[in-house]
Write a protein that holds these residues in place. Structure first.
Motif, PDB file in Angstrom:
ATOM      1  N   VAL A 122       0.964  -1.180  -0.091  1.00 56.50           N
ATOM      2  CA  VAL A 122       0.180   0.003  -0.107  1.00 56.50           C
ATOM      3  C   VAL A 122       1.000   1.310  -0.047  1.00 56.50           C
ATOM      4  O   VAL A 122       1.923   1.249   0.851  1.00 56.50           O
ATOM      5  CB  VAL A 122      -0.784   0.006   1.260  1.00 56.50           C
ATOM      6  N   THR A 123       0.725   2.249  -0.755  1.00 58.08           N
ATOM      7  CA  THR A 123       1.415   3.704  -0.703  1.00 58.08           C
ATOM      8  C   THR A 123       1.280   4.153   0.561  1.00 58.08           C
ATOM      9  O   THR A 123       0.279   4.621   0.867  1.00 58.08           O
ATOM     10  CB  THR A 123       0.886   4.221  -1.999  1.00 58.08           C
ATOM     11  N   ARG A 145      -9.017  -9.825   3.580  1.00 61.76           N
ATOM     12  CA  ARG A 145      -9.185  -8.431   4.208  1.00 61.76           C
ATOM     13  C   ARG A 145      -8.272  -8.108   5.367  1.00 61.76           C
ATOM     14  O   ARG A 145      -7.766  -7.186   5.317  1.00 61.76           O
ATOM     15  CB  ARG A 145     -10.642  -8.352   4.342  1.00 61.76           C
ATOM     16  N   GLU A 163      -4.959  -7.027   4.124  1.00 58.44           N
ATOM     17  CA  GLU A 163      -5.033  -5.756   3.444  1.00 58.44           C
ATOM     18  C   GLU A 163      -5.105  -4.742   4.560  1.00 58.44           C
ATOM     19  O   GLU A 163      -4.390  -3.823   4.348  1.00 58.44           O
ATOM     20  CB  GLU A 163      -6.562  -5.468   2.483  1.00 58.44           C
ATOM     21  N   ILE A 214      -2.195  -1.748   5.000  1.00 60.88           N
ATOM     22  CA  ILE A 214      -2.345  -0.539   5.170  1.00 60.88           C
ATOM     23  C   ILE A 214      -1.396  -0.013   6.613  1.00 60.88           C
ATOM     24  O   ILE A 214      -1.038   1.077   6.539  1.00 60.88           O
ATOM     25  CB  ILE A 214      -3.806  -0.380   5.397  1.00 60.88           C
ATOM     26  N   GLU A 239      -8.975   4.139   4.499  1.00 58.90           N
ATOM     27  CA  GLU A 239      -7.739   3.909   3.642  1.00 58.90           C
ATOM     28  C   GLU A 239      -8.290   2.679   2.911  1.00 58.90           C
ATOM     29  O   GLU A 239      -8.159   2.482   1.828  1.00 58.90           O
ATOM     30  CB  GLU A 239      -6.511   3.750   4.154  1.00 58.90           C
ATOM     31  N   ALA A 240      -8.866   1.642   3.825  1.00 60.84           N
ATOM     32  CA  ALA A 240      -9.343   0.498   2.867  1.00 60.84           C
ATOM     33  C   ALA A 240     -10.307   0.832   2.080  1.00 60.84           C
ATOM     34  O   ALA A 240     -10.371   0.301   0.876  1.00 60.84           O
ATOM     35  CB  ALA A 240      -9.805  -0.624   4.015  1.00 60.84           C
ATOM     36  N   ARG A 255     -10.629   3.608   0.543  1.00 65.26           N
ATOM     37  CA  ARG A 255     -10.094   4.274  -0.990  1.00 65.26           C
ATOM     38  C   ARG A 255      -9.310   3.228  -1.730  1.00 65.26           C
ATOM     39  O   ARG A 255      -9.374   3.325  -2.900  1.00 65.26           O
ATOM     40  CB  ARG A 255      -9.021   5.331  -0.225  1.00 65.26           C
ATOM     41  N   ASN A 256      -8.913   2.056  -1.156  1.00 65.80           N
ATOM     42  CA  ASN A 256      -8.208   1.164  -2.111  1.00 65.80           C
ATOM     43  C   ASN A 256      -9.151   0.471  -2.525  1.00 65.80           C
ATOM     44  O   ASN A 256      -8.860  -0.363  -3.804  1.00 65.80           O
ATOM     45  CB  ASN A 256      -7.370   0.146  -0.857  1.00 65.80           C
ATOM     46  N   ARG A 316     -11.765   1.430  -4.254  1.00 66.05           N
ATOM     47  CA  ARG A 316     -12.074   2.008  -5.624  1.00 66.05           C
ATOM     48  C   ARG A 316     -11.400   1.862  -6.829  1.00 66.05           C
ATOM     49  O   ARG A 316     -10.373   1.775  -6.768  1.00 66.05           O
ATOM     50  CB  ARG A 316     -12.105   3.721  -5.214  1.00 66.05           C
TER      51      ARG A 316
END
Length: 302
Positions: free
Chosen positions: A233-234, A265, A268, A272, A296-297, A299-300, A302
């Motif tokens: 994740v960035t 999940r 993920e 993050i 943030e989850a 946003r990811n 999308r």
């Protein structure tokens, strides 16, 4: 008995002294001038997991050996400030401590003081049983004497997680942790064949899931005999320090797991939180909040 604690964290309490160095490895020299200063703060692996879980809204209690010393005072103050329950068993040899050399790219070299433990150290069995009876899950650090608590935790019926850190897949010290835990985290740093080691843990132990973190490469999740890659994740800000990233990953993964999320999940969430931890200077002990993690989850997705 009512389980009024979500996670019991065992071991891994201590103090780090942080030194920002111009590069790693550090070339030999008679002396270096450290413009950023030398900073000592509470926070080792168990502290960081407890802090991360608490920031995500879980009820946490931490058990470890602590000395009656300035380092122990820092650990006690951190827990009190963050509202983390703490049972401190007296350690005459003193509180665990380490020196972390941190390079400009955020990589670190840790020097652990192993003089502050003894082979005969033990947690009182009655204390472990009572705390285990009040929790839903136990996260066991690989610091001594946590291995001796594993049979007691299994008897209590709680699920167990552990972080093997930079295990090479061969050192026998780590095996009791690897084979007793339901969720196993480790780093790929010292693994010649990560998949072989991950599958061995799953085959010979109790792990429902094995997660190997690989830094900028992301992570790998082994579950239901299937190995999948967990992308990075960035980070939300520049990377300044990798210290605590693995602990943040584990805490967020456990948050997802205890919330009933699918393992993918959970991984993920871990990615993050690990990325966020890399943006926190080594001189601070901070963790991503639940709102921040979930935002943030989204946003990811999308």
């Amino acid at each position: 008995m009512s389980r009024n604690t979500d996670v019991l964290v065992l071991g891994g309490a201590g103090v780090d002294t942080i030194v920002q160095v111009p590069e790693l490895p550090l070339p030999y020299a008679d002396s270096y001038m450290i413009e950023s200063g030398v900073h000592t703060r509470a926070g080792q692996t168990g502290d960081f997991v407890a802090l991360g879980l608490t920031a995500l809204g879980l009820r946490v209690h931490h058990l470890d050996l602590l000395g009656d010393d300035s380092e122990g005072d820092l650990v006690r103050a951190l827990h009190e400030e963050r509202g983390i329950g703490l049972t401190a068993v007296p350690q005459p040899l003193g509180t665990k401590r380490a020196v972390n050399l941190v390079g400009p790219d955020g990589r670190r070299l840790s020097l652990y003081d192993i003089s502050r433990s003894a082979p005969e150290d033990r947690f009182p069995e009655d204390t472990v049983r009572a705390l285990a009876a009040a929790c839903r899950h136990a996260h066991v650090s690989i610091t001594h004497p946590c291995a001796d608590t594993l049979p007691l935790l299994r008897e209590s019926g709680v699920t167990i997680s552990t972080d093997l850190h930079n295990w090479d897949g061969e050192n026998p010290y780590h095996e009791p942790f690897a084979l007793a835990a339901d969720l196993v985290f480790l780093s790929t740093t010292a693994l010649a064949d990560r998949e072989k080691v991950m599958r061995r843990i799953a085959r010979e132990g109790r792990a429902r899931a094995v997660v190997a973190t690989a830094g900028a490469e992301g992570a790998y999740l082994l579950a239901d005999d299937e190995l999948t890659h967990v992308p990075t994740v960035t980070p939300p800000a520049p990377v300044v320090d990798s210290n605590g990233a693995g602990d943040a990953f584990a805490a967020a993964f456990l948050y997802g797991h205890l919330s009933g999320e699918p393992l993918a999940r959970c991984a993920e969430y871990g990615a993050i939180a690990g990325a966020h931890a890399c943006t926190v200077p080594a001189t601070r002990a901070d963790a991503i909040s639940r709102d921040g993690l979930l935002a943030e989850a989204r946003r990811n997705a999308r």
